[in-house]
Design an enzyme around this catalytic site. Structure first.
Site, mmCIF file in Angstrom:
data_model
loop_
_atom_site.group_PDB
_atom_site.id
_atom_site.type_symbol
_atom_site.label_atom_id
_atom_site.label_comp_id
_atom_site.label_asym_id
_atom_site.label_seq_id
_atom_site.Cartn_x
_atom_site.Cartn_y
_atom_site.Cartn_z
ATOM 1 N N ASN A 88 0.937 -1.328 -0.193
ATOM 2 C CA ASN A 88 0.100 0.080 -0.071
ATOM 3 C C ASN A 88 0.804 1.226 -0.149
ATOM 4 O OD1 ASN A 88 -2.503 -1.458 0.283
ATOM 5 N ND2 ASN A 88 -2.142 -1.625 2.324
ATOM 6 N N SER A 96 -1.053 2.838 6.447
ATOM 7 C CA SER A 96 -0.973 3.299 7.856
ATOM 8 C C SER A 96 0.268 3.375 8.563
ATOM 9 C CB SER A 96 -1.972 2.403 8.865
ATOM 10 O OG SER A 96 -1.537 1.083 8.801
ATOM 11 N N HIS A 101 6.349 -1.821 3.406
ATOM 12 C CA HIS A 101 6.205 -3.107 3.473
ATOM 13 C C HIS A 101 5.377 -4.149 2.791
ATOM 14 C CE1 HIS A 101 3.060 -0.696 5.615
ATOM 15 N NE2 HIS A 101 2.320 -1.687 5.542
#
Ligand code: DGP
Length: 115
Positions: A88, A96, A101
């Site tokens: 993401n 977030s 990652h």
């Protein structure tokens, strides 16, 4: 190491994690809030906040993350059944944690919805 980065603190061992893999460049550990029976995060030891910050210098590192993810998925028994890799970036993707990652998700048929 970037101050106040949760994943930098996990890399440094200052925050515990359920680690499944580590080498010179990356570590991998179970997600604290699993979205599938297997939900593992692969992160670089180097702090890169997101794909917008990644540069050509990171090409080998990003490729290494992908190849580590496939090995970790195989070790978790997902090679035959399959799995999804998700990375993401930014608010629309609901990123977030701003230390890049790769999510490894598997262990059940995943949603057909990609977005
Ligand atoms: P993303 O939305 O792509 O930024 O996903 C961040 C993921 O990180 C989310 O699935 C939850 C996970 N996470 C956040 N904090 C921690 C933590 O302290 N430990 C572990 N193991 N996972 C965390």
């Amino acid at each position: 190491m970037v101050q106040d980065c949760i994943f930098c603190k996990i890399v440094a061992g200052e925050i515990p994690s359920n680690q499944v893999y580590a080498d010179e460049f990356v570590i991998a550990f179970h997600d604290i809030n699993p979205q599938a029976p297997t939900h593992i995060l692969v992160i670089p030891r180097k702090h890169i906040s997101d794909m917008n910050e990644a540069s050509p210098q990171d090409q080998a590192l990003l490729g290494h993350m992908m190849l580590c993810a496939s090995k970790i998925a195989a070790d978790a028994g997902l090679a035959e059944s399959g799995y999804r890799l998700v990375l993401n970036t930014g608010p629309d993707a609901r990123q977030s944690v701003f230390h890049i990652h790769l999510h490894i998700l598997g262990g059940r048929p995943l949603s057909g919805q990609m977005g």
